[in-house]
Design an enzyme around this catalytic site. Structure first.
Site, mmCIF file in Angstrom:
data_model
loop_
_atom_site.group_PDB
_atom_site.id
_atom_site.type_symbol
_atom_site.label_atom_id
_atom_site.label_comp_id
_atom_site.label_asym_id
_atom_site.label_seq_id
_atom_site.Cartn_x
_atom_site.Cartn_y
_atom_site.Cartn_z
ATOM 1 N N LEU A 1 1.009 -38.113 -30.069
ATOM 2 C CA LEU A 1 2.338 -38.739 -30.086
ATOM 3 C C LEU A 1 3.384 -37.945 -30.868
ATOM 4 C CD1 LEU A 1 1.341 -42.506 -30.436
ATOM 5 C CD2 LEU A 1 2.118 -41.325 -28.381
ATOM 6 N N ASN B 1 3.743 -47.863 -24.406
ATOM 7 C CA ASN B 1 2.461 -47.143 -24.449
ATOM 8 C C ASN B 1 1.598 -47.776 -25.528
ATOM 9 O OD1 ASN B 1 0.345 -45.381 -24.615
ATOM 10 N ND2 ASN B 1 1.565 -43.607 -25.252
ATOM 11 N N CYS C 1 -2.411 -44.957 -26.181
ATOM 12 C CA CYS C 1 -2.623 -43.547 -26.503
ATOM 13 C C CYS C 1 -3.951 -43.386 -27.234
ATOM 14 C CB CYS C 1 -1.492 -43.021 -27.382
ATOM 15 S SG CYS C 1 -1.748 -41.293 -27.810
ATOM 16 N N LYS D 1 1.505 -49.952 -20.614
ATOM 17 C CA LYS D 1 0.618 -48.882 -20.139
ATOM 18 C C LYS D 1 -0.792 -49.099 -20.673
ATOM 19 C CE LYS D 1 0.297 -44.002 -19.239
ATOM 20 N NZ LYS D 1 1.052 -42.763 -19.155
#
Ligand SMILES: Cc1cc2nc3c(=O)[nH]c(=O)nc-3n(C[C@H](O)[C@H](O)[C@H](O)COP(=O)(O)O)c2cc1C
Length: 317
Positions: free
Chosen positions: A79, A134, A137, A173
Site C-alpha cells: 500500500l 480495498n 490487501c 474489494k
C-alpha cells in the site's frame, strides 16, 4: 447466429456507473493514470481504479517487493502511496480533465483510517462518485488488518464509510483467501455496499533458489496474473449465484477477450485487468476489441446481456 462486430454494444453498467467498455484498469496496476496515458486514451477505457491510498502518505514495505512466478507475479508493495489528499488535489482533477471514468480506491490499517479517508472525500469539492474500498490487501504486516477475511470486520469498514458518504457508490474489494466468500459478500452488501470487486490477489510466498530463504522481505505477497483466473471465475460464480442482483467488478488473471468473457458470463458486470498492464500497457484496448469480436461470434448484441449467462441452461439449438 453471429452478427457484425460493429453492431455490438460494448457499454457496461456498474451499479449505475456507465462505462464505455467493460474493461477497467485494476487498482494498483495503472497508479493514477499518468504513465499509462502515454499508451492509451483514458477516456476510451471503461474506468481506471486508482491505486489504493491511505489517509496519509505511506512508504509501503521494504524491498524485495516483487517476484515472478511461472504464470503470474507476487507483489508485496504494501500500500505504498501518496495519501488521500494528493489523490483529491492532484490526481483526480487530472484524470477528470482526461475524460476518464474514475473508481477511487481507498485502504486503511484501521476502521478509523478508512473513515478519515471518507471524511476527506466528503469535505472536498473534487467529485468522487464511485469508491472502491480495498479491505483485502494481503500485504499488510498485521494480517488481522485484512478486514475482508471476516464478515464482521468487512461489514464494519463498509458501514463506517457508508455512514460518512451516504450518496457515493461503494464497491467493496474482496479477498479470495477466505473459506466462504459469499458470507463476506453478503455482509458487505448488508452494510451498504452497492457493488463488489473481486478478486484481490491471493496470498503466496516464494523461496530464493540460492539463499533458500524467502524472496520477499515480507515473506508473503499477493499472487496475481493468469494463475489466479480460475479462482476469480469461481468467486464471481459463487457471489453471482447467491446475490444475482449485486453488480460485480470481476478481475483476476484476465489477459484476453476470452478471459474477460469468461468472468462476465460467470457474473461480472465489468472486468478489471491488472498484471497484464505491466507487460502490455495498452492491453485494455486489445481486450475490449477481442471481447467485441467474441460477443459478435456468439450473436450477443449487447455486452450487458452476457452478464451471468453461464448460470442459465443452454438452449437447445
Ligand atoms: C503490483 C500490484 C499492485 C496492486 N495494488 C493494489 C491496490 O493498491 N489496491 C487494490 O485494491 N488492489 C491492488 N492490486 C490487485 C489488483 O487490483 C488485482 O485485483 C489483482 O492483481 C488481480 O488481477 P490480475 O490478475 O489481473 O492482476 C495490485 C496488484 C498488483 C499486481
Amino acid at each position: 447466429m453471429s452478427i457484425p462486430p460493429d453492431r455490438v454494444d460494448l457499454t457496461a453498467d456498474l451499479a449505475g456507473l456507465p462505462l464505455v467498455t467493460p474493461v477497467v484498469l485494476a487498482s494498483g496496476t495503472a497508479m493514477y493514470g499518468r504513465e499509462i496515458s502515454a499508451f492509451l486514451d483514458l477516456a476510451g477505457v471503461g474506468a481506471i481504479a486508482t491505486k489504493s491510498v491511505l489517509a496519509r502518505p505511506w512508504q509501503g514495505l521494504p524491498p524485495a517487493r516483487g517476484a515472478t512466478t511461472p504464470s503470474g507475479m507476487l507483489n508485496s508493495i504494501g500500500l505504498q502511496g501518496e495519501g488521500i489528499d494528493t489523490l483529491l488535489e492532484e490526481h483526480l482533477p487530472w484524470l477528470h480533465k482526461q475524460g476518464a471514468t474514475v473508481i477511487a480506491s481507498v485502504a486503511g490499517l484501521s476502521v478509523t483510517e478508512y473513515v478519515r479517508c471518507a471524511e476527506r472525500i466528503a469535505g472536498h469539492d473534487q467529485p468522487v462518485d464511485t469508491l472502491e474500498i480495498n479491505i483485502s490487501c494481503p500485504n499488510v504486516q498485521d494480517q488481522d488488518r485484512v478486514f475482508a477475511r471476516r464478515p464482521d470486520t468487512a461489514a464494519a469498514v463498509v458501514a463506517a464509510v457508508r455512514a460518512v458518504l451516504p450518496h457515493v457508490r461503494i464497491s467493496a474489494k474482496l479477498s479470495p483467501d477466505v473459506a466462504d466468500i459469499v458470507e463476506i459478500a453478503r455482509a458487505c452488501v448488508d452494510a451498504g455496499a452497492d457493488a463488489l470487486s473481486c478478486i484481490n490477489t491471493l496470498t503466496g510466498a516464494a523461496i530464493h533458489p540460492r539463499t533458500l530463504r524467502p524472496v520477499l522481505s515480507n515473506v508473503f505477497g499477493g499472487l496475481s496474473g493468469p494463475a489466479v483466473k480460475p479462482v476469480a471465475v469461481r468467486c464471481i460464480w459463487q457471489i453471482h449465484q447467491a446475490l444475482p442482483q449485486v453488480p460485480i467488478l470481476g478481475g483476476g488473471g484476465v489477459r484476453s477477450g476470452q478471459d474477460a468473457l469468461d468472468l462476465t458470463v460467470a457474473g461480472a458486470s465489468a472486468v478489471a485487468i491488472g498484471t497484464v498492464n505491466f507487460e502490455e500497457p495498452d492491453a485494455a484496448v486489445r481486450i475490449a476489441s477481442e471481447l467485441r469480436t467474441l460477443l459478435a461470434g456468439h450473436g450477443i448484441g449487447r455486452y450487458r446481456d452476457a452478464v451471468g449467462i453461464a448460470h442459465h441452461p443452454l438452449e437447445p439449438s
